[in-house]
Design a protein around this motif. Structure first.
Motif, PDB file in Angstrom:
ATOM      1  N   ILE A   1      34.885  69.825  37.945  1.00 37.47           N
ATOM      2  CA  ILE A   1      35.304  71.193  37.342  1.00 37.47           C
ATOM      3  C   ILE A   1      35.491  71.221  35.840  1.00 37.47           C
ATOM      4  O   ILE A   1      35.125  72.258  34.917  1.00 37.47           O
ATOM      5  N   PHE A   2      36.504  70.288  35.491  1.00 36.26           N
ATOM      6  CA  PHE A   2      36.665  70.141  33.993  1.00 36.26           C
ATOM      7  C   PHE A   2      35.251  69.698  33.102  1.00 36.26           C
ATOM      8  O   PHE A   2      35.047  70.611  32.228  1.00 36.26           O
ATOM      9  N   PHE A   3      34.563  68.890  33.800  1.00 39.79           N
ATOM     10  CA  PHE A   3      33.418  68.871  32.731  1.00 39.79           C
ATOM     11  C   PHE A   3      32.207  70.050  33.124  1.00 39.79           C
ATOM     12  O   PHE A   3      31.636  70.153  32.202  1.00 39.79           O
ATOM     13  N   LEU A   4      32.446  70.987  34.105  1.00 37.97           N
ATOM     14  CA  LEU A   4      31.691  72.125  34.069  1.00 37.97           C
ATOM     15  C   LEU A   4      32.225  73.031  33.006  1.00 37.97           C
ATOM     16  O   LEU A   4      31.188  73.765  32.410  1.00 37.97           O
ATOM     17  N   LEU A   5      33.487  73.034  32.708  1.00 38.23           N
ATOM     18  CA  LEU A   5      34.121  73.910  31.612  1.00 38.23           C
ATOM     19  C   LEU A   5      33.447  73.275  30.498  1.00 38.23           C
ATOM     20  O   LEU A   5      32.927  74.203  29.392  1.00 38.23           O
ATOM     21  N   ILE A   6      33.511  72.156  30.292  1.00 39.51           N
ATOM     22  CA  ILE A   6      33.055  71.421  29.009  1.00 39.51           C
ATOM     23  C   ILE A   6      31.527  71.973  28.856  1.00 39.51           C
ATOM     24  O   ILE A   6      31.263  72.382  27.709  1.00 39.51           O
ATOM     25  N   GLY A   7      30.649  71.728  29.823  1.00 36.60           N
ATOM     26  CA  GLY A   7      29.229  72.156  29.808  1.00 36.60           C
ATOM     27  C   GLY A   7      29.014  73.562  29.264  1.00 36.60           C
ATOM     28  O   GLY A   7      28.297  73.899  28.637  1.00 36.60           O
ATOM     29  N   LEU A   8      29.838  74.614  29.920  1.00 35.54           N
ATOM     30  CA  LEU A   8      29.694  75.949  29.668  1.00 35.54           C
ATOM     31  C   LEU A   8      30.200  76.009  28.151  1.00 35.54           C
ATOM     32  O   LEU A   8      29.593  76.987  27.506  1.00 35.54           O
ATOM     33  N   GLU A   9      31.367  75.412  27.704  1.00 37.94           N
ATOM     34  CA  GLU A   9      31.482  75.783  26.336  1.00 37.94           C
ATOM     35  C   GLU A   9      30.547  75.133  25.353  1.00 37.94           C
ATOM     36  O   GLU A   9      30.461  75.551  24.279  1.00 37.94           O
ATOM     37  N   LEU A  10      30.098  73.962  25.786  1.00 41.06           N
ATOM     38  CA  LEU A  10      28.985  73.478  24.772  1.00 41.06           C
ATOM     39  C   LEU A  10      27.575  74.380  24.681  1.00 41.06           C
ATOM     40  O   LEU A  10      27.374  74.542  23.978  1.00 41.06           O
ATOM     41  N   GLU A  11      27.378  74.829  25.971  1.00 43.77           N
ATOM     42  CA  GLU A  11      26.351  75.771  25.875  1.00 43.77           C
ATOM     43  C   GLU A  11      26.218  77.131  25.159  1.00 43.77           C
ATOM     44  O   GLU A  11      25.564  77.425  24.230  1.00 43.77           O
ATOM     45  N   ARG A  12      27.708  77.545  25.128  1.00 41.97           N
ATOM     46  CA  ARG A  12      27.922  78.722  24.357  1.00 41.97           C
ATOM     47  C   ARG A  12      27.874  78.183  22.967  1.00 41.97           C
ATOM     48  O   ARG A  12      27.288  79.127  22.078  1.00 41.97           O
ATOM     49  N   GLU A  13      28.676  77.300  22.480  1.00 41.06           N
ATOM     50  CA  GLU A  13      28.759  76.825  21.004  1.00 41.06           C
ATOM     51  C   GLU A  13      27.169  76.553  20.525  1.00 41.06           C
ATOM     52  O   GLU A  13      27.065  77.016  19.602  1.00 41.06           O
ATOM     53  N   ILE A  14      26.198  76.121  21.483  1.00 42.69           N
ATOM     54  CA  ILE A  14      24.926  75.877  20.978  1.00 42.69           C
ATOM     55  C   ILE A  14      24.226  77.048  20.737  1.00 42.69           C
ATOM     56  O   ILE A  14      23.385  77.024  19.817  1.00 42.69           O
TER      57      ILE A  14
END
Length: 390
Positions: A64-77
């Protein structure tokens, strides 16, 4: 530099989470070395099914932590601080140096030994801890420094995820991996069909996690993959990606990461704990995080600006980059996570964790003292200018 609303919310959550992580780490170390040590450590090693409580946290909740990291990465990109090459280039090069130089220093000492697989340990930066320390400096911190350190840590997390996927996968059950891939493909089709309901994505993600877990590829990678098939659709407040990201921030910052810290820092420190620090493995971790991180980040950032690939923001100086590099040496969460994947010997894992704690504490302390010094001198200069003007 004007900060976006999303970035401010992210920074505030990570800041509070970082302070909490410091507290629970100290609490866990205290309990692991108190009169309740045996019961406390025994609890985390209790089996639930075929896995211990710690395993369920590391392989399950951390997804779930990595899911959040992925969502944040997507938004930043797509629309954040990494949405343009101009903004992204400096932290990308800084993060690259902050991964390669520490890993190189570690391998210089450990190549050809039983511990060479630990090269990924000093490559990581703990975003919550790093931002938590930076936040202690208050409003004196330039906006560009906040953005640089946050982007650097996010990119660093992506690098750590790739390292885990490529180098810490021991054997692969290709049928299970293919099933996980098929589920991801189905979810991608739902994405293209603009299905916004989160339920099919979350159910599909849970099934994909199971098959990824049994495939040999570390199950937490599922979190990142799932993030990029959940509809982003411009990233507005009504989109699935936005809703899930904002829902997960507090549970991850105030429950999952503290739980991970409690479970993985319950280290009974014996009278001979310092002997482990004489091993090349521990020395490589400390050297990589304390020295390799700031040197790598500063060097690669400087070279990228020198050759004209990117530019240094107006309110950011090289001394600020060096300070960010020092805070980048706070490895903690991701470093401990890689340690668990890299080694199977409990003694090596324990010594590695102690080395990570010492290196992270050292990096955080010197980073704070250094930045506090240069930012304080900046404040004094401003006062002197105002006095002369008056």
């Amino acid at each position: 530099m004007k900060l976006t609303k999303t970035f401010k919310v992210f920074f505030e959550n990570e800041k509070s989470g970082g302070v909490l992580l410091i507290f629970v780490t100290l609490l866990s170390l205290f309990l692991a070395n108190s009169s309740v040590s045996a019961d406390y450590i025994g609890f985390w090693n209790t089996h639930i099914g075929h896995h211990t409580v710690t395993d369920w946290i590391n392989d399950g909740l951390m997804t779930i932590f990595f899911l959040l990291i992925g969502l944040e990465l997507e938004r930043e990109i797509y629309k954040g601080e990494l949405s343009s090459i101009k903004n992204a280039a400096l932290p990308i090069f800084g993060a690259l140096g902050g991964m390669l130089v520490p890993a190189g220093l570690y391998l210089l000492l450990n190549y050809g030994t039983a511990t060479q697989s630990g090269a990924g340990i000093p490559m990581a930066t703990d975003i919550a801890f790093a931002i938590g320390i930076l936040s202690l400096l208050g409003n004196r911190v330039p906006s560009s420094l906040k953005v640089f350190l946050t982007a650097l840590a996010v990119i660093d997390d992506l690098g750590a995820i790739l390292v885990i996927a490529i180098f810490y996968t021991k054997s692969i059950a290709f049928l299970n991996l293919a099933i996980a891939g098929g589920i991801m493909g189905f979810l991608f089709i739902l994405n293209r069909m603009k299905v916004q309901n989160l339920i099919p994505y979350l159910i599909g993600g849970a099934i994909m996690w199971y098959y990824m877990l049994t495939s040999g590829v570390h199950a937490t990678i599922t979190g990142v993959l799932l993030a990029f098939v959940i509809p982003f659709s411009g990233g507005g407040p009504r989109t699935s990606s936005y809703k899930l990201q904002h829902f997960l921030h507090k549970p991850v910052s105030f429950f999952i990461l503290p739980l991970f810290a409690l479970a993985n820092t319950c280290i009974a420190i014996g009278s001979d704990w310092h002997e482990g620090l004489t091993h090349l493995n521990a020395f490589g971790i400390i050297l990589g995080l304390v020295v390799g991180k700031p040197v790598g980040i500063l060097l690669f950032a400087f070279l990228s600006v020198t050759v004209g690939v990117c530019a240094l923001p107006v309110d950011l100086k090289w001394k600020h980059i060096l300070g960010a590099g020092m805070l980048g040496g706070i490895g903690f969460t991701m470093s401990i996570f890689v340690t668990i994947l890299a080694f199977s010997d409990p003694e090596i894992i324990t010594y590695s964790k102690i080395a990570i704690l010492i290196a992270s504490l050292t990096s955080g302390f010197f980073g704070f003292v250094y930045l506090n010094s240069i930012l304080k001198s900046k404040t004094k200069k401003t006062r002197v200018v105002h006095q002369h003007q008056n």
